[in-house]
Design a protein around this motif. Structure first.
Motif, PDB file in Angstrom:
ATOM      1  N   VAL A  34       5.337   7.246  -4.427  1.00  0.00           N
ATOM      2  CA  VAL A  34       6.092   6.231  -4.218  1.00  0.00           C
ATOM      3  C   VAL A  34       7.353   6.863  -3.791  1.00  0.00           C
ATOM      4  CG1 VAL A  34       7.344   4.056  -4.894  1.00  0.00           C
ATOM      5  CG2 VAL A  34       4.789   4.750  -5.805  1.00  0.00           C
ATOM      6  N   GLU A  35       8.002   6.407  -2.576  1.00  0.00           N
ATOM      7  CA  GLU A  35       9.337   6.740  -2.338  1.00  0.00           C
ATOM      8  C   GLU A  35      10.069   5.741  -1.842  1.00  0.00           C
ATOM      9  OE1 GLU A  35       9.213   9.478   0.862  1.00  0.00           O
ATOM     10  OE2 GLU A  35       7.541  10.869   0.175  1.00  0.00           O
ATOM     11  N   ILE A  36      11.385   5.626  -2.278  1.00  0.00           N
ATOM     12  CA  ILE A  36      12.362   4.527  -2.098  1.00  0.00           C
ATOM     13  C   ILE A  36      13.551   4.833  -1.774  1.00  0.00           C
ATOM     14  CG2 ILE A  36      13.280   2.517  -3.175  1.00  0.00           C
ATOM     15  CD1 ILE A  36      11.061   2.201  -5.161  1.00  0.00           C
ATOM     16  N   ASP A  37      13.916   4.314  -0.748  1.00  0.00           N
ATOM     17  CA  ASP A  37      15.196   4.656   0.236  1.00  0.00           C
ATOM     18  C   ASP A  37      16.200   3.390  -0.012  1.00  0.00           C
ATOM     19  OD1 ASP A  37      17.622   5.065   1.526  1.00  0.00           O
ATOM     20  OD2 ASP A  37      16.636   6.399   3.216  1.00  0.00           O
ATOM     21  N   LEU A  38      16.955   3.166  -0.740  1.00  0.00           N
ATOM     22  CA  LEU A  38      17.501   2.080  -1.161  1.00  0.00           C
ATOM     23  C   LEU A  38      18.685   1.784  -0.024  1.00  0.00           C
ATOM     24  CD1 LEU A  38      18.397  -0.272  -2.708  1.00  0.00           C
ATOM     25  CD2 LEU A  38      19.857   1.007  -4.202  1.00  0.00           C
ATOM     26  N   ALA A  39      19.371   2.670   0.509  1.00  0.00           N
ATOM     27  CA  ALA A  39      20.137   2.670   1.659  1.00  0.00           C
ATOM     28  C   ALA A  39      19.596   2.140   2.842  1.00  0.00           C
ATOM     29  CB  ALA A  39      20.928   3.864   1.903  1.00  0.00           C
ATOM     30  N   SER A  40      18.265   2.391   3.027  1.00  0.00           N
ATOM     31  CA  SER A  40      17.707   1.991   4.242  1.00  0.00           C
ATOM     32  C   SER A  40      16.823   0.942   4.078  1.00  0.00           C
ATOM     33  CB  SER A  40      17.060   2.941   5.111  1.00  0.00           C
ATOM     34  OG  SER A  40      16.050   3.429   4.470  1.00  0.00           O
ATOM     35  N   HIS A  41      16.739   0.451   2.691  1.00  0.00           N
ATOM     36  CA  HIS A  41      15.806  -0.660   2.349  1.00  0.00           C
ATOM     37  C   HIS A  41      14.331  -0.236   2.835  1.00  0.00           C
ATOM     38  CE1 HIS A  41      19.210  -3.057   1.461  1.00  0.00           C
ATOM     39  NE2 HIS A  41      19.646  -2.668   2.453  1.00  0.00           N
ATOM     40  N   ARG A  42      14.051   0.840   2.555  1.00  0.00           N
ATOM     41  CA  ARG A  42      12.558   1.439   2.912  1.00  0.00           C
ATOM     42  C   ARG A  42      11.883   1.742   1.765  1.00  0.00           C
ATOM     43  NH1 ARG A  42      13.683  -0.856   7.392  1.00  0.00           N
ATOM     44  NH2 ARG A  42      13.552   0.065   9.166  1.00  0.00           N
ATOM     45  N   VAL A  43      10.672   1.316   1.659  1.00  0.00           N
ATOM     46  CA  VAL A  43       9.681   1.794   0.401  1.00  0.00           C
ATOM     47  C   VAL A  43       8.525   2.215   1.232  1.00  0.00           C
ATOM     48  CG1 VAL A  43       8.152   0.859  -1.423  1.00  0.00           C
ATOM     49  CG2 VAL A  43      10.455  -0.088  -0.872  1.00  0.00           C
ATOM     50  N   SER A  44       8.157   3.345   0.719  1.00  0.00           N
ATOM     51  CA  SER A  44       6.929   4.066   1.144  1.00  0.00           C
ATOM     52  C   SER A  44       6.118   4.512   0.039  1.00  0.00           C
ATOM     53  CB  SER A  44       7.175   5.231   2.205  1.00  0.00           C
ATOM     54  OG  SER A  44       7.750   6.193   1.487  1.00  0.00           O
ATOM     55  N   PHE A  45       4.722   4.565   0.251  1.00  0.00           N
ATOM     56  CA  PHE A  45       3.841   4.838  -1.002  1.00  0.00           C
ATOM     57  C   PHE A  45       2.139   5.230  -0.053  1.00  0.00           C
ATOM     58  CE2 PHE A  45       3.460   0.371   0.148  1.00  0.00           C
ATOM     59  CZ  PHE A  45       2.205   0.016   0.096  1.00  0.00           C
ATOM     60  N   THR A  46       1.556   6.060  -0.816  1.00  0.00           N
ATOM     61  CA  THR A  46       0.401   6.004  -0.495  1.00  0.00           C
ATOM     62  C   THR A  46      -0.600   5.328  -1.136  1.00  0.00           C
ATOM     63  OG1 THR A  46       0.347   7.854  -2.270  1.00  0.00           O
ATOM     64  CG2 THR A  46       0.830   8.528  -0.042  1.00  0.00           C
ATOM     65  N   GLY A  47      -1.777   5.098  -0.673  1.00  0.00           N
ATOM     66  CA  GLY A  47      -2.817   4.199  -1.390  1.00  0.00           C
ATOM     67  C   GLY A  47      -3.214   2.902  -0.413  1.00  0.00           C
ATOM     68  N   ASP A  48      -3.866   1.972  -1.064  1.00  0.00           N
ATOM     69  CA  ASP A  48      -4.236   0.925  -0.477  1.00  0.00           C
ATOM     70  C   ASP A  48      -3.000  -0.198  -0.017  1.00  0.00           C
ATOM     71  OD1 ASP A  48      -4.967  -2.232  -0.674  1.00  0.00           O
ATOM     72  OD2 ASP A  48      -6.750  -1.163  -0.374  1.00  0.00           O
ATOM     73  N   ARG A  49      -2.973  -0.225   1.272  1.00  0.00           N
ATOM     74  CA  ARG A  49      -1.824  -0.908   1.760  1.00  0.00           C
ATOM     75  C   ARG A  49      -1.701  -2.489   1.344  1.00  0.00           C
ATOM     76  NH1 ARG A  49       1.027  -0.789   6.616  1.00  0.00           N
ATOM     77  NH2 ARG A  49       2.010  -2.775   7.318  1.00  0.00           N
ATOM     78  N   ALA A  50      -2.683  -3.085   1.497  1.00  0.00           N
ATOM     79  CA  ALA A  50      -3.056  -4.532   0.990  1.00  0.00           C
ATOM     80  C   ALA A  50      -2.483  -4.598  -0.587  1.00  0.00           C
ATOM     81  CB  ALA A  50      -4.256  -5.319   1.143  1.00  0.00           C
ATOM     82  N   LYS A  51      -2.915  -3.617  -1.496  1.00  0.00           N
ATOM     83  CA  LYS A  51      -2.523  -3.762  -2.901  1.00  0.00           C
ATOM     84  C   LYS A  51      -1.178  -3.558  -3.102  1.00  0.00           C
ATOM     85  CE  LYS A  51      -6.908  -2.517  -5.020  1.00  0.00           C
ATOM     86  NZ  LYS A  51      -7.517  -1.351  -5.849  1.00  0.00           N
ATOM     87  N   GLY A  52      -0.613  -2.567  -2.354  1.00  0.00           N
ATOM     88  CA  GLY A  52       0.835  -2.353  -2.371  1.00  0.00           C
ATOM     89  C   GLY A  52       1.806  -3.274  -1.913  1.00  0.00           C
ATOM     90  N   GLU A  53       1.333  -4.072  -0.774  1.00  0.00           N
ATOM     91  CA  GLU A  53       2.303  -5.075  -0.453  1.00  0.00           C
ATOM     92  C   GLU A  53       2.112  -6.248  -1.417  1.00  0.00           C
ATOM     93  OE1 GLU A  53       2.513  -7.970   3.454  1.00  0.00           O
ATOM     94  OE2 GLU A  53       0.873  -6.392   3.545  1.00  0.00           O
ATOM     95  N   ALA A  54       0.799  -6.374  -1.886  1.00  0.00           N
ATOM     96  CA  ALA A  54       0.735  -7.513  -3.003  1.00  0.00           C
ATOM     97  C   ALA A  54       1.617  -7.248  -4.223  1.00  0.00           C
ATOM     98  CB  ALA A  54      -0.493  -7.742  -3.367  1.00  0.00           C
ATOM     99  N   ALA A  55       1.561  -6.012  -4.437  1.00  0.00           N
ATOM    100  CA  ALA A  55       2.357  -5.619  -5.865  1.00  0.00           C
ATOM    101  C   ALA A  55       3.917  -5.999  -5.374  1.00  0.00           C
ATOM    102  CB  ALA A  55       2.258  -4.409  -6.183  1.00  0.00           C
TER     103      ALA A  55
END
Length: 66
Positions: A34-55
């Motif tokens: 999981v990587e979070i860039d607060l300045a650009s409001h970007r969240v990236s992660f590996t794994g299931d896209r749908a589960k991540g979006e739901a979380a």
């Protein structure tokens, strides 16, 4: 190779928001990178896209395709 998903989360505005999203993703996707860039409001992660979006949504935030 595990694909990385990137979302813009424009309602993530502070460190507490970032921590909440990180915790939600780590719970929903154990072992995910999981990587979070607060300045650009970007969240990236590996794994299931749908589960991540739901979380992220369940944590009270609005992920949008980046």
């Amino acid at each position: 190779m595990t694909e990385k998903t990137v979302f813009a989360v424009n309602d993530m505005t502070c460190g507490h928001c970032a921590g909440t999203i990180r915790a939600a993703l780590e719970k929903a996707l154990p072992g995910a990178a999981v990587e979070i860039d607060l300045a650009s409001h970007r969240v990236s992660f590996t794994g299931d896209r749908a589960k991540g979006e739901a979380a992220i949504r369940d944590a009270g935030y609005t992920p949008e395709t980046a």
